[in-house]
Design a protein around this motif. Sequence first.
Motif, PDB file in Angstrom:
ATOM      1  N   ALA A 157       0.687  -1.191  -0.008  1.00 32.12           N
ATOM      2  CA  ALA A 157       0.111  -0.105  -0.058  1.00 32.12           C
ATOM      3  C   ALA A 157       0.850   1.218  -0.078  1.00 32.12           C
ATOM      4  O   ALA A 157       0.566   2.257  -0.581  1.00 32.12           O
ATOM      5  CB  ALA A 157      -1.003   0.050   1.148  1.00 32.12           C
ATOM      6  N   VAL A 158       2.025   1.151   0.861  1.00 33.06           N
ATOM      7  CA  VAL A 158       2.756   2.448   0.850  1.00 33.06           C
ATOM      8  C   VAL A 158       3.433   2.729  -0.530  1.00 33.06           C
ATOM      9  O   VAL A 158       3.401   3.833  -0.983  1.00 33.06           O
ATOM     10  CB  VAL A 158       3.797   2.171   1.823  1.00 33.06           C
ATOM     11  CG1 VAL A 158       4.865   3.244   1.749  1.00 33.06           C
ATOM     12  CG2 VAL A 158       3.269   2.023   3.525  1.00 33.06           C
ATOM     13  N   VAL A 159       4.013   1.658  -1.110  1.00 32.06           N
ATOM     14  CA  VAL A 159       4.695   1.678  -2.492  1.00 32.06           C
ATOM     15  C   VAL A 159       3.450   2.303  -3.489  1.00 32.06           C
ATOM     16  O   VAL A 159       3.818   2.964  -4.466  1.00 32.06           O
ATOM     17  CB  VAL A 159       5.307   0.309  -2.850  1.00 32.06           C
ATOM     18  CG1 VAL A 159       5.700   0.446  -4.406  1.00 32.06           C
ATOM     19  CG2 VAL A 159       6.455  -0.043  -1.805  1.00 32.06           C
ATOM     20  N   MET A 160       2.352   1.608  -3.317  1.00 32.15           N
ATOM     21  CA  MET A 160       1.146   2.162  -4.312  1.00 32.15           C
ATOM     22  C   MET A 160       1.126   3.711  -4.164  1.00 32.15           C
ATOM     23  O   MET A 160       0.997   4.394  -5.219  1.00 32.15           O
ATOM     24  CB  MET A 160      -0.098   1.414  -4.174  1.00 32.15           C
ATOM     25  CG  MET A 160      -1.321   1.904  -4.957  1.00 32.15           C
ATOM     26  SD  MET A 160      -0.876   1.280  -6.769  1.00 32.15           S
ATOM     27  CE  MET A 160      -1.968  -0.226  -6.626  1.00 32.15           C
ATOM     28  N   CYS A 161       1.184   4.152  -3.159  1.00 22.65           N
ATOM     29  CA  CYS A 161       0.958   5.572  -2.839  1.00 22.65           C
ATOM     30  C   CYS A 161       2.004   6.287  -3.354  1.00 22.65           C
ATOM     31  O   CYS A 161       1.657   7.381  -3.959  1.00 22.65           O
ATOM     32  CB  CYS A 161       0.744   5.822  -1.233  1.00 22.65           C
ATOM     33  SG  CYS A 161      -1.096   5.104  -0.804  1.00 22.65           S
ATOM     34  N   MET A 162       3.429   5.719  -3.250  1.00 25.18           N
ATOM     35  CA  MET A 162       4.511   6.532  -3.962  1.00 25.18           C
ATOM     36  C   MET A 162       4.261   6.543  -5.216  1.00 25.18           C
ATOM     37  O   MET A 162       4.654   7.519  -6.012  1.00 25.18           O
ATOM     38  CB  MET A 162       5.739   5.704  -3.288  1.00 25.18           C
ATOM     39  CG  MET A 162       6.075   5.612  -2.066  1.00 25.18           C
ATOM     40  SD  MET A 162       7.312   4.316  -1.471  1.00 25.18           S
ATOM     41  CE  MET A 162       8.653   4.651  -2.621  1.00 25.18           C
ATOM     42  N   TYR A 163       3.903   5.312  -5.840  1.00 28.07           N
ATOM     43  CA  TYR A 163       3.767   5.454  -7.417  1.00 28.07           C
ATOM     44  C   TYR A 163       2.657   6.500  -7.918  1.00 28.07           C
ATOM     45  O   TYR A 163       2.903   7.468  -8.698  1.00 28.07           O
ATOM     46  CB  TYR A 163       3.386   3.999  -7.916  1.00 28.07           C
ATOM     47  CG  TYR A 163       3.211   4.153  -9.242  1.00 28.07           C
ATOM     48  CD1 TYR A 163       4.258   3.936 -10.109  1.00 28.07           C
ATOM     49  CD2 TYR A 163       2.061   3.652  -9.912  1.00 28.07           C
ATOM     50  CE1 TYR A 163       4.245   3.854 -11.485  1.00 28.07           C
ATOM     51  CE2 TYR A 163       1.833   3.671 -11.290  1.00 28.07           C
ATOM     52  CZ  TYR A 163       2.922   3.821 -12.222  1.00 28.07           C
ATOM     53  OH  TYR A 163       2.810   3.938 -13.442  1.00 28.07           O
ATOM     54  N   LEU A 164       1.538   6.501  -6.885  1.00 33.50           N
ATOM     55  CA  LEU A 164       0.335   7.503  -7.360  1.00 33.50           C
ATOM     56  C   LEU A 164       0.957   8.690  -7.331  1.00 33.50           C
ATOM     57  O   LEU A 164       0.602   9.784  -8.302  1.00 33.50           O
ATOM     58  CB  LEU A 164      -0.783   7.163  -6.608  1.00 33.50           C
ATOM     59  CG  LEU A 164      -1.520   5.866  -6.708  1.00 33.50           C
ATOM     60  CD1 LEU A 164      -2.669   5.875  -5.631  1.00 33.50           C
ATOM     61  CD2 LEU A 164      -1.969   5.718  -7.936  1.00 33.50           C
ATOM     62  N   GLU A 165       1.843   9.182  -6.405  1.00 32.27           N
ATOM     63  CA  GLU A 165       2.205  10.473  -6.331  1.00 32.27           C
ATOM     64  C   GLU A 165       3.327  10.755  -7.470  1.00 32.27           C
ATOM     65  O   GLU A 165       3.526  12.081  -7.720  1.00 32.27           O
ATOM     66  CB  GLU A 165       3.112  10.682  -5.135  1.00 32.27           C
ATOM     67  CG  GLU A 165       2.158  10.838  -3.938  1.00 32.27           C
ATOM     68  CD  GLU A 165       3.127  11.556  -2.671  1.00 32.27           C
ATOM     69  OE1 GLU A 165       2.786  12.267  -1.868  1.00 32.27           O
ATOM     70  OE2 GLU A 165       4.111  10.870  -2.573  1.00 32.27           O
ATOM     71  N   LEU A 166       3.931  10.085  -8.245  1.00 36.03           N
ATOM     72  CA  LEU A 166       4.838  10.197  -9.423  1.00 36.03           C
ATOM     73  C   LEU A 166       3.950  10.892 -10.709  1.00 36.03           C
ATOM     74  O   LEU A 166       4.702  11.293 -11.301  1.00 36.03           O
ATOM     75  CB  LEU A 166       5.364   8.725  -9.690  1.00 36.03           C
ATOM     76  CG  LEU A 166       6.302   8.230  -8.591  1.00 36.03           C
ATOM     77  CD1 LEU A 166       6.908   6.895  -9.407  1.00 36.03           C
ATOM     78  CD2 LEU A 166       7.387   9.274  -8.397  1.00 36.03           C
ATOM     79  N   LEU A 205      -5.106  10.980 -12.114  1.00 38.92           N
ATOM     80  CA  LEU A 205      -6.275  10.599 -10.962  1.00 38.92           C
ATOM     81  C   LEU A 205      -7.451  11.709 -10.797  1.00 38.92           C
ATOM     82  O   LEU A 205      -8.249  11.555 -10.550  1.00 38.92           O
ATOM     83  CB  LEU A 205      -5.495  10.633  -9.637  1.00 38.92           C
ATOM     84  CG  LEU A 205      -4.670   9.368  -9.439  1.00 38.92           C
ATOM     85  CD1 LEU A 205      -3.971   9.398  -8.351  1.00 38.92           C
ATOM     86  CD2 LEU A 205      -5.762   7.867  -9.334  1.00 38.92           C
ATOM     87  N   LYS A 206      -6.767  13.103 -11.306  1.00 41.02           N
ATOM     88  CA  LYS A 206      -7.817  14.152 -11.338  1.00 41.02           C
ATOM     89  C   LYS A 206      -9.187  13.869 -12.070  1.00 41.02           C
ATOM     90  O   LYS A 206      -8.955  13.753 -13.136  1.00 41.02           O
ATOM     91  CB  LYS A 206      -7.206  15.493 -11.504  1.00 41.02           C
ATOM     92  CG  LYS A 206      -7.958  16.556 -11.099  1.00 41.02           C
ATOM     93  CD  LYS A 206      -7.097  17.965 -11.155  1.00 41.02           C
ATOM     94  CE  LYS A 206      -7.954  19.188 -10.862  1.00 41.02           C
ATOM     95  NZ  LYS A 206      -8.095  19.026  -9.369  1.00 41.02           N
TER      96      LYS A 206
END
Length: 218
Positions: free
Chosen positions: A50-59, A64-65
């Motif tokens: 989950a943490v890595v997924m969030c890191m990827y989404l932030e890239l 997402l918007k």
Amino acid sequence: MALVPYIENAIPALSKLQNTLAQFNFANHDLHLVQDWKKLGVAAVVWDAAVVMCMYLELGQVELKGKVAIELGAGTGLVGIVAALLGAKVTITDREPALDFLSANIKANLPIDIQASAVVSELSWGEGLDHYPAGGFDLVLGADIVYLEDTFVLLLQTLEHLCSDTTVVLLACKIRYERDTNFLGMLKQRFRVEEVYYEKQRDIHIYKAWKLPPRRDL
């Protein structure tokens, strides 16, 4: 996520998961996720995927918007919370016993003005899929949901229902066993699958998938 009973000090390496609070900073927000390993087991702790997924989404590799997203096996809700903070309208799902816990984390971590962007909903894979629009999502998210072989067919059935030809599926996975690789093989029969990110320290892979066009029988 499955609900697995807690055994005191059974796995010392998992001691951090026994903490009652996990703290992160994503999307310029300090997040405080309550964990409850004793009550709900694996559904109520933040896993590395989950943490890595969030890191990827932030890239920003996936838009997402304004997108309509759904998270499967949400657990603590971290991924869905971050997706909402980054502009998505998210349906955050898990099995019924985890929903009150999940809702509390979302309410505590999303600003009031965007709480309407995240809806908590019950979803047991393969059941009651008619409550969710077929092909009605731009993005399907799942972090560390590939680990119980008995759920693989139901998970694939659920993905097929939720996805249109343009839906993007993102799965963050820790490949622990041969069965995990077997699921990817099953997925590739129905979806085009690419590995788009690998976080070496946590040994987490992120796979991106799109539905394959229907095969035409000759």
